[in-house]
Design a protein around this motif. Structure first.
Motif, PDB file in Angstrom:
ATOM      1  N   ARG A  98      36.831  24.144  37.295  1.00  0.00           N
ATOM      2  CA  ARG A  98      35.442  24.539  37.569  1.00  0.00           C
ATOM      3  C   ARG A  98      35.413  25.729  38.532  1.00  0.00           C
ATOM      4  N   HIS A  99      36.228  25.667  39.599  1.00  0.00           N
ATOM      5  CA  HIS A  99      36.278  26.770  40.562  1.00  0.00           C
ATOM      6  C   HIS A  99      36.740  28.072  39.897  1.00  0.00           C
ATOM      7  N   LEU A 100      37.698  27.974  38.992  1.00  0.00           N
ATOM      8  CA  LEU A 100      38.194  29.175  38.309  1.00  0.00           C
ATOM      9  C   LEU A 100      37.114  29.770  37.416  1.00  0.00           C
ATOM     10  N   HIS A 101      36.343  28.913  36.729  1.00  0.00           N
ATOM     11  CA  HIS A 101      35.232  29.410  35.910  1.00  0.00           C
ATOM     12  C   HIS A 101      34.157  30.054  36.791  1.00  0.00           C
ATOM     13  N   GLU A 102      33.886  29.453  37.949  1.00  0.00           N
ATOM     14  CA  GLU A 102      32.894  30.026  38.874  1.00  0.00           C
ATOM     15  C   GLU A 102      33.359  31.397  39.368  1.00  0.00           C
ATOM     16  N   CYS A 103      34.636  31.517  39.661  1.00  0.00           N
ATOM     17  CA  CYS A 103      35.180  32.796  40.109  1.00  0.00           C
ATOM     18  C   CYS A 103      35.054  33.846  38.998  1.00  0.00           C
ATOM     19  N   ALA A 104      35.393  33.460  37.781  1.00  0.00           N
ATOM     20  CA  ALA A 104      35.273  34.383  36.642  1.00  0.00           C
ATOM     21  C   ALA A 104      33.830  34.840  36.480  1.00  0.00           C
ATOM     22  N   GLN A 105      32.887  33.906  36.651  1.00  0.00           N
ATOM     23  CA  GLN A 105      31.468  34.253  36.553  1.00  0.00           C
ATOM     24  C   GLN A 105      31.087  35.264  37.637  1.00  0.00           C
ATOM     25  N   ALA A 106      31.575  35.048  38.850  1.00  0.00           N
ATOM     26  CA  ALA A 106      31.267  35.960  39.955  1.00  0.00           C
ATOM     27  C   ALA A 106      31.852  37.352  39.696  1.00  0.00           C
ATOM     28  N   LEU A 107      32.975  37.402  38.992  1.00  0.00           N
ATOM     29  CA  LEU A 107      33.612  38.694  38.715  1.00  0.00           C
ATOM     30  C   LEU A 107      33.053  39.375  37.468  1.00  0.00           C
ATOM     31  N   HIS A 108      32.065  38.760  36.848  1.00  0.00           N
ATOM     32  CA  HIS A 108      31.481  39.345  35.631  1.00  0.00           C
ATOM     33  C   HIS A 108      30.954  40.745  35.896  1.00  0.00           C
ATOM     34  N   ARG A 109      30.507  40.997  37.113  1.00  0.00           N
ATOM     35  CA  ARG A 109      30.011  42.344  37.431  1.00  0.00           C
ATOM     36  C   ARG A 109      31.105  43.400  37.241  1.00  0.00           C
ATOM     37  N   LEU A 110      32.358  43.001  37.382  1.00  0.00           N
ATOM     38  CA  LEU A 110      33.480  43.924  37.188  1.00  0.00           C
ATOM     39  C   LEU A 110      33.975  43.957  35.738  1.00  0.00           C
ATOM     40  N   THR A 111      33.880  42.826  35.053  1.00  0.00           N
ATOM     41  CA  THR A 111      34.465  42.731  33.715  1.00  0.00           C
ATOM     42  C   THR A 111      33.514  43.178  32.614  1.00  0.00           C
ATOM     43  N   LYS A 112      32.219  43.269  32.916  1.00  0.00           N
ATOM     44  CA  LYS A 112      31.288  43.685  31.857  1.00  0.00           C
ATOM     45  C   LYS A 112      31.408  45.193  31.610  1.00  0.00           C
ATOM     46  N   SER A 113      31.110  45.562  30.395  1.00  0.00           N
ATOM     47  CA  SER A 113      31.149  46.973  30.024  1.00  0.00           C
ATOM     48  C   SER A 113      30.076  47.726  30.782  1.00  0.00           C
ATOM     49  N   THR A 114      30.364  48.947  31.077  1.00  0.00           N
ATOM     50  CA  THR A 114      29.368  49.768  31.789  1.00  0.00           C
ATOM     51  C   THR A 114      28.542  50.563  30.833  1.00  0.00           C
TER      52      THR A 114
END
Length: 114
Positions: A98-114
């Motif tokens: 769960r913590h790893l999924h939450e971290c991935a969600q928080a990093l979505h700002r970096l992983t999403k296409s610009t």
């Protein structure tokens, strides 16, 4: 529509290394490394806090820029492999996933296409 992940693996590792401690339990520590067999993957090692000396190894793969697949690779207690099916280990594993999924969600700002 699933968007391709555009962030390179090295940047992902650094971003996870910075962000993940915010999602772990107090006293836990983590090490994030590139998965050399998967350019969209990470290897995450977590040392659990406390005197029981548990450590968890996870494989985290980006399916696309939003979704990660997290798999438990190994659990050890004081350097010895333990039964991953015990209730305590299952509970701890599920918390870490769960913590790893939450971290991935928080990093979505970096992983999403610009």
């Amino acid at each position: 529509m699933n968007e391709e992940l555009t962030l390179d693996q090295s940047s992902l590792v650094h971003a996870w290394q910075r962000q993940l401690p915010e999602y772990l339990n107090p006293g836990d520590s983590a090490r994030v490394e590139a998965d050399l067999g998967n350019p969209r993957g990470l290897r995450i090692h977590i040392d659990a806090a406390g005197r029981q000396f548990y450590s968890f190894d996870f494989e985290c793969s980006y399916m696309d820029q939003r979704e990660v697949r997290v798999e438990l690779v190994d659990v050890e207690k004081d350097g010895q492999t333990v039964n991953e099916r015990s209730e305590k280990i299952q509970e701890m594993t599920s918390d870490y996933v769960r913590h790893l999924h939450e971290c991935a969600q928080a990093l979505h700002r970096l992983t999403k296409s610009t």
